[in-house]
Every structure is written in C-alpha cells, then in structure tokens.
Scaffold this motif. Structure first.
Motif, short mmCIF file in Angstrom:
data_model
loop_
_atom_site.label_atom_id
_atom_site.label_comp_id
_atom_site.label_asym_id
_atom_site.label_seq_id
_atom_site.Cartn_x
_atom_site.Cartn_y
_atom_site.Cartn_z
N ALA A 1 0.85 -1.21 0.00
CA ALA A 1 0.00 0.00 0.00
C ALA A 1 0.88 1.25 0.00
N PRO A 2 0.46 2.31 -0.69
CA PRO A 2 1.19 3.57 -0.57
C PRO A 2 1.08 4.10 0.87
N VAL A 3 2.03 4.94 1.26
CA VAL A 3 2.01 5.49 2.62
C VAL A 3 1.39 6.89 2.59
N PHE A 4 0.42 7.11 3.48
CA PHE A 4 -0.23 8.42 3.58
C PHE A 4 -0.12 8.96 5.00
N VAL A 5 0.00 10.27 5.11
CA VAL A 5 -0.16 10.91 6.42
C VAL A 5 -1.31 11.89 6.34
N ARG A 6 -1.83 12.21 7.53
CA ARG A 6 -2.84 13.28 7.63
C ARG A 6 -2.17 14.48 8.29
N VAL A 7 -2.28 15.61 7.63
CA VAL A 7 -1.76 16.86 8.20
C VAL A 7 -2.84 17.40 9.14
N HIS A 8 -2.43 17.74 10.36
CA HIS A 8 -3.40 18.23 11.36
C HIS A 8 -4.16 19.43 10.80
N ALA A 9 -5.50 19.32 10.84
CA ALA A 9 -6.33 20.31 10.14
C ALA A 9 -6.18 21.72 10.70
#
Ligand SMILES: C[S@@+](CC[C@H](N)C(=O)[O-])C[C@H]1O[C@@H](n2cnc3c(N)ncnc32)[C@H](O)[C@@H]1O
Length: 391
Positions: free
Chosen positions: A148-156
C-alpha cells in the motif's frame, strides 16, 4: 546481512507465521534475537515476509512445491521475479542449497495460474469480489497483491499542508497532496524516517490511510462545525483523532477499551482532547460506527487477514455489524446522523447491511453513500450516512 541471509531470515519467520504466530510477533521475536541486523536488513526481511503473505497462493504455485513452507514461498517469489536463488550455500546464514526436486521445479515451464491463485485469495471469495466490483474485480485483486502507498494526515488546525511538505523534504521524504482528501499527503522516499521527524513528534502529522481520511472529511461536510461526535468503535482512534483535529468534540468508546490504549497519548501529541466513555448516553447529534469487518479493503497492509477469513467468520461479522448498527441507532438524537463505515469491499458487509437496517428500523434516510476501492489509491472503504427522522 547478505541477500541470501535476509531470505533465510524471511523463510524462518514465514514458517512461524504459517504455524500460527501473528506476523508482527514473529518479526519482533526475530529482530530481538538478530542484534547483527541493521535497519536496512530489518526492512528487507519485513518486505519479504509481507510480500509472502500478500502473494501466498501465487508464490506457492510458482515454487511448484507439493507442500507450503517459507522456503517454497521464497523460491516462488524469486522465480516470479525471474530470479534464481543466489548464494544458497547453507553457509553464513544462507538457506541450504537447492534439493534436486527444487532445482527441477524451478526449471519446469512457468505455471498456469487459476484465477484465485493469480488474485492471491481463497477461491470461495471470488464471487464476493465479482458481486462487489464487477469488471474491476481482477484489477482490484491485482492491486491488493502489492504494497500500500504510505499516507499521512496533516493536522487540520495546527499545520499548513505546504509547510509540512517542505519540512518532510528536509528529511528526504517526498510528500504530495491527493485529490481524495484535503489533509492527506502521499509519501515517497525515506518514508521509514517519518517517526523521527519533528512534524510527527509534535503531532502535526499522523499516519493515516487516504480513504480513512476521506471518510472523516465526508462526515465533516455533513455536520455543523464543532459539534459532538461519538466514535462507538474507536479502536486505535484513527478517525476519532481526525475528527478532533477538525474541531469536533469527540468521545470515544470501544467494546474492548484496551484497544484505545494509544488514543490519549496520540491526542495529546496532536494537542487535541478526546473523552473516553465506557457507557455512552443517548441523544448524540452524530454517532460513527466504524464496525469490525473482514478488512478486505485493507489486505495490502494486513494481508494475514485474507487467509484467516472463512464464510462462517464473515457471517458472524455481519451479525455483529447489524447489532452495532441497531445499538448506535438508539444513541442518535432525533434529526441526528449515524455514519456506518467499514474497510471492506464486500456488499455483504456494506450495502446489504444498510438494506437490512432499513428493513427493521424505519424512520431513517440514507443521505449519502460512498465506496472507495484500492484503485483510488487508499484502502477500500464504505461509508453510509443515515439521518434519523426529527420526530
Ligand atoms: C475497524 S476497528 C475501528 C478502527 C478505528 N475506528 C480507527 O479508525 O482507527 C473496529 C473496532 O470495533 C470494536 N468493536 C467490536 N465489537 C464492538 C461492539 N460490539 N461495540 C463496540 N465496539 C466494538 C473493536 O474492538 C475494534 O476496535
């Protein structure tokens, strides 16, 4: 470690997993006893092990071996890549030399794979994939065989996407936005360094799958800003934290509170507050039911699960999903929202559960339904948003 020594370690770990040990436990046990292994070695061994779990059926077919074993799967993966085992001398931690039977299997014509072998799933699941995905079924199965590709979530609220991209670049990590979720960045390059960056340590980014982020962003679009949300199946808290970062007042519950152990430290790192609730009261404006499921949309990241699933286990999961939906419906205030989510691709766990819900609980209307598949780049996910009648 030489490539052959890494393969030898992979073979031993795969054997333990085939004997029933969970993959993470088997990898950790090996790493503890292998002080000589550097981080590059550990990553390479992990890659072999997870690839064997993703491609277990096809690797076995390529090996031509009668019986499944770590060694057979390793030979099958090498052959699939057009490689011969190099340095299998039995010395310096390398695997034992090829037997005559192995050598002759490797020189036989390439195998003709059945559809289940090519898709790397048990045959009984093929009709489920066909029913859910139609003409896309084989393409999705092919995708599920890969990493799977790696994703992060940037704090909104605490970080700007553009600043995080620049900051990660200094650590050798390339980060690119993705159209499916505003706060998502797809990582390439030195992604395994993420946890050493200040952006991670200070909670400005969190590891989270793309579709999981799309689920919470879609929910947010239907909710008044800053409202209360009960995450009824919070688990590790991926979605609870994403909602808290968007400014919602999030309460988290789980039938197994131990699963929420990491939630408060992660919330603290992100500078957010999430309340843990043991016995939720009623009248919530929004309840999220991110129910336990087969995980068929996330088998790239958790490939062990596809070999453990049985028709009986799938039926039991459906019964649990129905029970949780009924329970959560009771917790939603009149006019409120119930969000039902799974990381499954199967209709049996998705649209069919919503149909069953409508059959026995009138007074609800579905205001949106979304299906994401791995072809959208993240995990496969399903989301149904159900509005309770106001009176
Ligand atoms: C898919 S996971 C949740 C993942 C999490 N929401 C996230 O985004 O990281 C499902 C969770 O449901 C919990 N669960 C299972 N049965 C439940 C029940 N009857 N009531 C509440 N939670 C339940 C499990 O312990 C598990 O943590």
């Amino acid at each position: 470690m030489t490539p052959a020594a890494r393969q030898s370690a992979g073979i031993a770990i795969i054997d333990r997993i085939l004997a029933g040990e969970p993959a993470e436990a088997a990898l950790t046990r090996w790493a503890r006893g292998a002080r000589y292994a550097g981080s590059g070695d550990r990553d390479a061994v992990r890659d072999w092990v997870f690839r064997a779990l993703r491609q277990r059926r096809s690797a076995r077919a390529w090996s031509g071996a009668e019986a499944e074993s770590g060694r057979a799967l390793m030979l099958g993966m090498l052959r699939m890549d057009g490689m011969r085992p190099e340095g299998w001398t039995g010395k310096h931690h390398a695997p034992a030399p090829l037997t005559e039977a192995e050598a002759s299997s490797l020189s036989a014509p390439p195998p003709v794979l059945s559809r289940g072998e090519a898709g790397d799933i048990p045959d009984w699941m093929l009709p489920l994939f066909d029913a859910a995905l139609g003409a896309q079924a084989d393409t999705v199965l092919k995708c599920l065989r890969e990493r799977a590709p790696v994703f992060v979530r940037v704090h909104a609220r605490r970080a700007q996407v553009a600043e995080v991209i620049a900051e990660l670049a200094t650590a050798g990590i390339t980060a690119a936005p993705h159209p499916l979720a505003r706060q998502a960045l797809q990582l390439e390059g030195a992604t395994r360094r993420l946890k050493q960056t200040a952006a991670f340590a200070e909670g400005r980014v969190e590891l989270q799958d793309l579709a999981s982020q799309a689920v919470t962003e879609t929910m947010a679009a239907h909710l008044p800003a800053g409202g209360s949300v009960l995450d009824y199946c919070a688990g590790g808290g991926g979605k609870a934290l994403a909602l808290a970062a968007m400014g919602f007042a999030v309460s988290a519950h789980d039938a197994d509170p131990r699963r929420m152990r990491g939630l408060l430290p992660r919330a603290e790192r992100a500078g957010d507050r999430v309340a843990l609730v043991e016995t939720p009261r009623r009248n919530w404006p929004c309840v999220l039911a991110d129910v336990p499921c087969s995980g068929s949309g996330s088998w790239r990241r958790a490939p062990e699960a596809k070999w453990r699933l049985t028709p009986g286990r799938l039926a039991a999961l459906q019964a649990t999903q129905d029970a949780i939906l009924t329970r959560c419906a009771d917790l939603v205030a009149p006019g409120g929202l119930l969000a039902f989510a799974t990381c499954s691709l199967f209709r049996e766990e998705n649209a069919e559960r919503i149909a069953a819900f409508h059959d026995h609980l009138p007074g609800w209307s579905e205001i949106a339904q979304h299906v994401w598949t791995p072809l959208d780049d993240g995990d496969g996910f399903f989301l149904s948003l159900l509005r309770r009648a106001s009176t």
